[in-house]
Design an enzyme around this catalytic site. Structure first.
Site, PDB file in Angstrom:
ATOM      1  CB  CYS A   1      -1.020  -0.009   1.367  1.00 28.45           C
ATOM      2  SG  CYS A   1      -2.223   1.160   1.019  1.00 28.45           S
TER       3      CYS A   1
ATOM      4  CG  HIS B   1      -3.514  -3.685   3.403  1.00 26.31           C
ATOM      5  ND1 HIS B   1      -2.430  -2.862   3.950  1.00 26.31           N
ATOM      6  CD2 HIS B   1      -4.357  -2.685   2.650  1.00 26.31           C
ATOM      7  CE1 HIS B   1      -2.549  -1.597   3.824  1.00 26.31           C
ATOM      8  NE2 HIS B   1      -3.748  -1.627   3.015  1.00 26.31           N
TER       9      HIS B   1
ATOM     10  CD  GLU C   1      -0.769  -5.476   6.040  1.00 23.91           C
ATOM     11  OE1 GLU C   1      -0.578  -6.099   4.809  1.00 23.91           O
ATOM     12  OE2 GLU C   1      -1.249  -4.343   6.121  1.00 23.91           O
TER      13      GLU C   1
END
Lengths: 80, 226
Positions: B85, B202, B204
């Site tokens: 990002c 994302h 994560e």
């Protein structure tokens, strides 16, 4: 010496913000507006009396930080 | 496996990345942007967020921070670099990845789950995925509209450097499944040496079925030494 840098998106890069501003002006009845591009304006005060050298220094600032040359064009002008 | 997560003022996904890495037993260190030395790292992650408030252009100021000089050096020595990002935006601003990330086509900040296809698993970041595997990942960005010139697109395609593309739930790639206007639905790219990955989604945020899903975990596990 004071100089200004005007940064706009390159012609081929879509400028959605500019488009929205244009449409809004037209919706407000200002239909004489044909086209519009928006951008950034940066005013720089620099310790340099020689105009040519001052422009060169601002040029370097543009290339190294202020402008993303892939998508943006810039124009340097002397203010005073 | 040693990892470092770079932290800027305005980073907000740094701890999520650390949780993901630690879950996989990476020995992780958080590195503040003013540091001038990197701890020994096999992997450096530049996390998402709004470094320096997105001033000037997203990622532009962070790209000139002290620690980024070290990250650039490490990258050139072959260290694995993952930019997620805002991290992707920063990698673009350093020149480690080519192209630009423009404002989303519809000018809206997007925060939603999207489907992403792994278009090529022949690289260190994706080896635990299958090619054409479809992932559900979260995106949260205002400038994720990837743009580059024709020569570079050709280079990306010829060298299999596009690794993620936005797609439909069943893997169709088309305009209607492109959330931000990104060229050719690009969601993530590699550099030519394939040691640097920049991606807008994302991974994560997708490491645990309790809170989301675990479609992101294989990206981090791919990076573990076998």
């Amino acid at each position: 010496m004071k100089l200004s840098v005007t940064i706009t998106l390159k012609k081929d890069v879509l400028d959605p913000q500019g488009k929205v501003i244009l449409q809004t002006l037209q919706n407000m009845g200002m239909d004489s507006v044909k086209n519009l591009r928006q951008g950034k304006f940066i005013e720089i005060e620099i310790n340099e009396n020689d105009e040519k050298l001052a422009i060169e220094k601002v040029e370097e600032m543009c290339k190294k930080l202020l402008v993303n040359l892939i998508i943006e064009d810039y124009q340097i002008k002397k203010l005073k | 496996m040693n990892s470092s997560v770079i932290v800027f003022p305005g980073s907000n996904c740094d701890r999520d990345v650390a949780v993901a890495l630690e879950k996989l037993q990476f020995k992780n260190k958080m590195v503040w942007h003013k540091e001038t030395e990197l701890p020994k790292s096999d992997l450096i992650v530049i996390p998402g967020g709004f470094s320096y408030g997105d001033y000037l252009r997203s990622g532009a100021i962070a790209a000139k921070s002290k620690i980024l000089n070290e990250v650039v050096k490490a990258a050139k020595n072959g260290c694995l670099i993952l930019g997620i990002c805002n991290g992707f935006q920063i990698l673009i601003e350093t020149g480690l990845l080519k192209g630009a990330l423009l404002k989303n086509k519809k000018l809206k900040f997007l925060s939603e789950d999207v489907y992403v296809k792994v278009t090529n698993n022949n690289n260190k970041f994706c080896k635990n995925y299958n090619t054409d595997q479809i992932l559900k990942l979260n995106i949260a960005h205002n400038e994720g509209n990837y743009f580059t010139d024709n020569n570079h697109i050709k280079e990306l395609e010829d060298n299999n450097l596009i690794v993620f593309k936005y797609c439909s739930i069943d893997g169709k790639i088309g305009n209607e499944f492109n959330p931000n206007g990104s060229l050719n639905n690009i969601a993530g790219i590699l550099n030519k040496e394939k040691n640097i990955l920049g991606m807008m989604p994302h991974p994560e945020r997708m490491i645990d079925n309790i809170i989301s899903n675990d479609d992101g975990i294989a990206l981090f596990s791919s990076l573990l030494k076998q």
